[in-house]
Design a protein around this motif. Structure first.
Motif: not given
Length: 392
Positions: A84-100
């Protein structure tokens, strides 16, 4: 094949869930064993690798599933990372910027598995992860309910706008006795714009032109206007005059014929063959003609005259000309335009308020996710954020 093991793709990941209402593909149990040696478990996290990048959802059950190539399945290590933590972490701005940053591609942007493995996460103890997610989900449920209400309210406004137009300009069988039954061709002149050609990208007589990307409903956007060479004598033929109405010749079916009045937003401008021009005759005022065309678009009248190619509908001049066009006495046209402006402006004011709420709520959601994955999330911190965005 209508039975077997379902295959889910990136298109099935919507709103944080797997949407099985979409048409599915299936594989045989033998193919499943070959393609998915490690069986998915309920609660595993799915992440789209492209088109769109970064949509997430949980695996909804322990029933066997096959993933398409555009999906990753992630599972946190027991005792280290809660799913559950992983799922929401993937939506966080911190991870989104890395994905981009780690994505690549020209036509379609995506991320490779090797780059996904390099995404960095701040991982607190598992008990702390669960506490954070409990707080986060409690508040996000309220925020998402507000966003859903904004979406529903916008849809209702669209229905209301359509109702206003359909009431003021009824079907042909219900025209008032004082209205003249006419066609678009009889009410004015219709002309297709000038065709573009690579040879005209440069030349001695460069002039601006409008295209579909510039014409929205009751609005012309001149922030991105192209120019081309106009041989002597051709520009005047396609030059726009105030009061001309432009309609999209090619569009998605529901937006076909999307109209706007040219009000001199850009002087000395013409139009191309992605647009149709209607110039009202002496018995029609342009503002009334605009209402007629908006009404026809919203009730699907133009769609009935369309020719569809590769999901794009086309409305030729020859198909537009015979479409019915009511002509009330001028004084009635003026009154209809006045009433429409009053009612539609009220709808737009409400829409602007909803858009403002939606924008602020989206920003709040992003802020709450940022707090959650930067180690600063508490009930008090979220309450402070809500008060800040609510202007308390």
């Amino acid at each position: 094949m209508d039975e077997g093991i379902p295959v889910i793709s990136a298109l099935h990941i919507k709103g944080g869930k797997v949407d099985f209402s979409l048409r599915e593909r299936f594989v045989t149990p033998e193919m499943f064993k070959r393609w998915m040696p490690d069986r998915l478990r309920r609660g595993d996290v799915l992440l789209t690798s492209e088109a769109p990048l970064g949509s997430v959802a949980f695996v909804p059950s322990d029933s066997p599933l096959v993933l398409s190539q555009r999906l990753f399945a992630l599972r946190g290590k027991a005792g280290l990372l809660d799913n559950r933590f992983l799922r929401w972490a993937l939506e966080s701005p911190q991870v989104r910027s890395q994905l981009s940053r780690r994505s690549s591609g020209t036509t379609v942007t995506g991320i490779r598995q090797s780059e996904l493995r390099r995404i960095e996460l701040v991982i607190p103890p598992v008990d702390e992860q669960r506490r954070i997610v409990d707080i986060l989900e409690d508040h996000l449920s309220i925020i998402d309910a507000v966003l859903k209400s904004c979406t529903l309210a916008t849809l209702r406004l669209d229905t209301l706008r359509k109702g206003v137009l359909a009431t003021l300009i009824p079907d042909e069988s219900n025209y008032p006795i004082t209205w003249k039954h006419s066609t678009v061709a009889e009410a004015g002149t219709v002309e297709l714009g000038r065709q573009r050609h690579p040879d005209w990208h440069n030349g001695s007589n460069m002039k601006p032109y409008l295209r579909v990307a510039n014409v929205f409903e009751d609005r012309i956007d001149v922030r991105d206007v192209k120019a081309m060479h106009w041989p002597e004598g051709t520009f005047e033929r396609f030059k726009l005059h105030q009061g001309d109405i432009l309609l999209n010749e090619g569009q998605s079916p529901e937006l076909l014929g999307r109209p706007a009045i040219y009000r001199g937003e850009l002087p000395e401008v013409a139009f191309t063959n992605s647009l149709l021009r209607f110039r009202a005759g002496p018995n029609v005022i342009p503002e009334f003609a605009l209402l007629v065309f908006r009404r026809h678009m919203h009730v699907g009248r133009f769609r009935r005259e369309s020719r569809i190619t590769t999901n794009i509908a086309h409305l030729s001049a020859s198909r537009l000309k015979p479409v019915e066009f009511p002509i009330p006495p001028i004084e009635e046209q003026v009154e209809i335009v006045r009433v429409a402006a009053e009612r539609l402006s009220t709808i737009e004011r409400v829409r602007a308020s909803i858009n403002s709420i939606e924008s602020r709520t989206t920003t709040l959601r992003r802020s709450v996710l940022t707090e959650a994955f930067s180690g600063r999330l508490t009930d008090r911190a979220i309450d402070d954020r809500i008060e800040e965005f609510a202007g308390v």
